[in-house]
Design an enzyme around this catalytic site. Structure first.
Site, mmCIF file in Angstrom:
data_model
loop_
_atom_site.group_PDB
_atom_site.id
_atom_site.type_symbol
_atom_site.label_atom_id
_atom_site.label_comp_id
_atom_site.label_asym_id
_atom_site.label_seq_id
_atom_site.Cartn_x
_atom_site.Cartn_y
_atom_site.Cartn_z
ATOM 1 N N CYS A 149 36.340 -19.887 -23.795
ATOM 2 C CA CYS A 149 35.871 -21.219 -24.171
ATOM 3 C C CYS A 149 36.949 -22.255 -23.885
ATOM 4 O O CYS A 149 38.053 -21.919 -23.435
ATOM 5 C CB CYS A 149 35.474 -21.263 -25.650
ATOM 6 N N ASP A 185 48.418 -43.760 9.791
ATOM 7 C CA ASP A 185 48.122 -44.535 8.591
ATOM 8 C C ASP A 185 48.604 -43.841 7.317
ATOM 9 O O ASP A 185 48.126 -44.146 6.231
ATOM 10 C CB ASP A 185 46.611 -44.779 8.498
ATOM 11 N N ASP A 224 41.160 -48.511 9.019
ATOM 12 C CA ASP A 224 41.996 -48.766 10.185
ATOM 13 C C ASP A 224 41.054 -48.990 11.364
ATOM 14 O O ASP A 224 39.895 -48.565 11.328
ATOM 15 C CB ASP A 224 42.905 -47.556 10.430
#
Length: 781
Positions: free
Chosen positions: A19, A673, A469
């Site tokens: 649990c 990038d 981009d």
């Protein structure tokens, strides 16, 4: 971003968790250990992923920490590969499922027998309390009359004999089928903690002890005017129903981890190696980089490699989500797991085993499934205090029934208290988030979308701004001739094109490559070039088959006093579109011109429009000049854009948006990038292809298709919606069911919930959460 060299990450199995409280306890213990930077414990996968300093803590120390909390743990076997580890886990999960199913079936059969044997004894239970329980009403109103009429002999069996038979049945079920509930509850108690097993053990244990005393010493009850009732059938039924719920939950969990199994099925078990001109079939484990492999039509490509000979179309759909087969020929790259459709290929193996694309994808999916979404923290905080609170509520319920009711019924008090203990098990709460993250990451992987963490999945659903981009993202990233002009005096264009291609091939310039590809796509049997000269910033010139040619920009031809009047309209049109124009002259006369551009992707405009329709702000950040940026932005309908940006300029633009309260996703090629992708709330690397290990993005789109961005955002939003549903129902279930189990409806509706119904409801709640998450496998995105 990559971990520092002095930091390591380890994933190992943890068994015995049942649990959210179990998960939270193991996670807290690992996080508190000196040298541990972070620890994530996954209830679904039964594992722990720990980021740690090896100079301070060893893997063995981490395993010992888990064992000290009362659970089982073990390090991965040495030499286990990325592709074999999930198979070992699957075998273990299958064994656990079969064991649970066997125990559940036996326990349920014995529960039915115990219920049958208990029929003669049930008439001695508190009749008012029994009539308050919907389950008992069903038994007394429908089942018991049927038993009386079909098996009348059972009513004449001695009650004392029945009690002893029920005692033996209950002991067998508790010590065999339900043994782990009690051993794990005891382990938790030794460590001064509680979990789901605590609630089950106390609930069934209390009923068993009460019944055991009533069996061996009934006079303790009868001497005080109380019936010596036994509740063995309730104990056996609770264990059986919890086991049935665990079994169904285990099978549902297995389905939730199906994405990795599907990926592993893409890996062929053998490869046909070419050794001394002969084809020899060997196990895939024996293939090494540099081996030559033959692949027949219809076969799966076994490893990443380069085509050395042959041509074919390759179906990459199972790996990238791309439905259209991709044509492959010499020097093209192929990826292991894809299907060779219609031609024979000879490839040279490049990446094998754990270095292969398939292995890295499997690793990324596993890593994602081992992470937490931020929304999980709320469930973790509640789970940490949930079980102690439930124990307190059960005690309060018991004494409230025993002291505040008119008849002070011990039967009602114990029934209500046990029902509270059983119904409140926090299984559903612990499964609410990880099941959704797991199924979502698997669904994404099958669509060519790799989401690297649960946090990225959640953040992607919250973005309000998408920045692109330009080069290689909104555009193809490769210059192409989009238009051309020919002088009316040219009678044989193909001959002129051959001469132009020969001169430009000698230049090696990217714009020259575009002209060569346009004029002579096959680029074979081109004439020789004499007196070649390259003039940087201007163009090239030379002699081809006795003809003097000049290729270059407007400034170069103007310097050579070559008039461009005939091409002026062509030049103005393409300059306004920010295209590059290359002119061709021969013998001081203009003969041709080519407009070259990095063309916008076919799907870019539709994707931008769809994002805007979904209330997302779309922008563009590019290093290209502002004129080119303006032309592309106008073409795509983008109003927010910046040009002439260096990498740090892109980062600054993203920071400015974030400072204004925006959640930003940056879409780029994953290499140039990288700073912008890292700064954004979510970096999306598109077209990563086989270079999966090097992206800076948190979301990786394997397929070079902008439309997968829409799928990724839709997937994340749907996953978070289902996660919130799971948490809502898990919390609401406890908010509603605990008071009902405590007897809140008894004064107004006369309803008192039995422990058996409570155990069925508890099992149903966990299965509901897992099943709701499984909807992600087929929901349309």
């Amino acid at each position: 971003m990559s971990e520092p060299t002095n930091i390591q990450r380890l994933t190992f199995q943890v068994e015995g968790m049942s649990c959210a409280a179990c998960q939270a306890r193991v996670q807290r213990a690992l996080q508190k250990h000196p040298g541990v930077k972070d620890a994530v414990v996954n209830l679904m996968l039964h594992n722990a992923t720990v980021t740690f300093e090896p100079s301070t803590v060893s893997p063995d120390n981490l395993v010992e920490t888990v064992i000290d909390t009362g659970y089982e743990a073990a390090l991965p076997e040495t030499g286990t590969s990325i592709l074999s580890a999930p198979l070992n886990l699957e075998r273990q999960q299958e064994e656990n499922y079969r064991s649970l199913r066997r125990k559940a079936l036996f326990a349920f059969a014995l529960a039915l027998l115990a219920m049958l044997l208990s029929m003669p004894l049930m008439t001695t239970h508190d009749p008012d309390a029994a009539s308050s329980d919907p389950f008992m009403q069903w038994l007394s109103g429908g089942v018991m009359p049927l038993i009386h009429s079909t098996i009348p002999e059972i009513m004449s069996v001695s009650p004392d004999l029945i009690r002893w038979i029920l005692l033996l049945i209950t002991i067998f079920v508790m010590t065999w089928a339900g043994r782990h509930f009690y051993t794990r509850a005891w382990a938790a108690a030794k460590h001064r903690t509680t979990d789901m097993n605590t609630l089950i053990a106390i609930g069934t244990g209390a009923a068993f002890i009460y019944s055991f005393i009533a069996t061996i010493a009934p006079t303790l009850f009868t001497s005080h005017g109380t019936t010596a009732d036994v509740y063995y059938e309730a104990v056996v039924f609770i264990i059986a129903l919890v086991l049935i719920g665990n079994t169904i939950e285990s099978r549902a969990k297995h389905r939730a981890t199906g994405a990795i199994r599907e990926l592993l099925r893409l890996q062929p078990k053998t490869a046909r190696l070419i050794i001394e001109q002969e084809e020899i079939e060997l196990p895939i484990e024996q293939v090494i980089a540099g081996d030559k492999i033959a692949i027949r039509p219809g076969e799966r490509i076994p490893v990443d490699g380069i085509v050395e000979s042959g041509s074919s179309s390759v179906d990459e759909a199972m790996l990238t989500g791309e439905p259209i087969p991709v044509e492959k020929q010499s020097d093209d790259r192929v990826v292991g797991g894809t299907i060779n459709r219609n031609g024979r290929l000879i490839i040279r193996a490049e990446a094998v085993g754990d270095a292969s694309t398939l292995a890295r994808i499997v690793q990324l999916v596993q890593d994602t499934q081992g992470t937490r979404a931020p929304i999980q923290k709320m469930a973790d905080r509640i789970s940490a205090i949930f079980v102690p609170v439930v124990l307190l509520l059960a005690i309060m319920t018991f004494f409230a029934w025993l002291t505040l009711t008119v008849d002070h019924s011990l039967f009602r008090a114990m029934t209500a208290a046990v029902a509270v203990l059983i119904i409140a098990c926090p299984c559903a709460m612990g499964l609410a988030v990880p099941t959704a993250v797991m199924v979502a990451s698997g669904r994404g992987a099958s669509s060519g979308i790799l989401i690297k963490s649960g946090e990225a999945l959640q953040l992607l659903a919250q973005i309000d701004t998408v920045l692109f981009d330009k080069t290689g993202t909104l555009t193809a990233g490769k210059p192409q001739v989009t238009d051309h002009f020919l002088s009316p005096q040219i009678l044989d264009p193909s001959a002129l094109f051959a001469k132009i291609a020969a001169l430009e091939r000698a230049s090696g310039h990217p714009l020259g490559d575009a002209i060569v590809a346009f004029t002579t796509p096959d680029a074979v049997n081109l004439p020789d070039v004499d007196q070649f000269e390259a003039l940087p910033g201007r163009g090239v010139r030379g002699t081809v088959e006795g003809v003097s040619l000049v290729l270059g920009n407007e400034r170069f031809l103007t310097e050579l006093e070559i008039t461009l009047d005939a091409v002026e309209p062509f030049l103005q049109h393409h300059e306004s579109a920010a295209d590059t124009v290359v002119f061709v002259a021969s013998e001081q006369q203009l003969v041709a011109a080519f407009a070259i551009a990095d063309p916008v992707r076919n799907t870019a405009k539709a994707v931008v429009k769809q994002l805007q329709q979904n209330s997302l702000t779309v922008g563009m950040l590019t290093g290209d000049n502002i004129r080119t940026a303006t032309a592309i932005a106008n073409q795509l309908g983008i109003t927010e854009f910046h040009g002439s940006l260096l990498p740090e300029g892109k980062v600054a633009a993203i920071k400015q948006l974030q400072a204004s309260g925006h959640r930003v996703a940056m879409v780029g090629d994953g290499v140039n990038d990288a700073p912008a992708l890292a700064q954004a709330d979510v970096g999306i690397a598109i077209g990563a292809g086989t270079a999966i290990a090097a992206e800076a993005g948190e979301v990786i789109l394997i397929r070079d298709d902008l439309q997968t961005i829409l799928t990724a955002i839709s997937l994340s939003r749907t996953a978070m919606q289902i996660t919130r549903q799971n948490l809502f129902w898990a919390f609401l279930y406890n908010v509603i069911c605990i008071p009902v189990a405590a007897g809140l409806l008894f004064p107004v509706a006369g309803i008192l919930l039995s422990p058996m119904l409570a155990s069925a409801a508890m099992a149903f709640s966990s299965v509901t959460v897992v099943s709701n998450s499984l909807r992600l496998r087929w929901i349309k995105l």
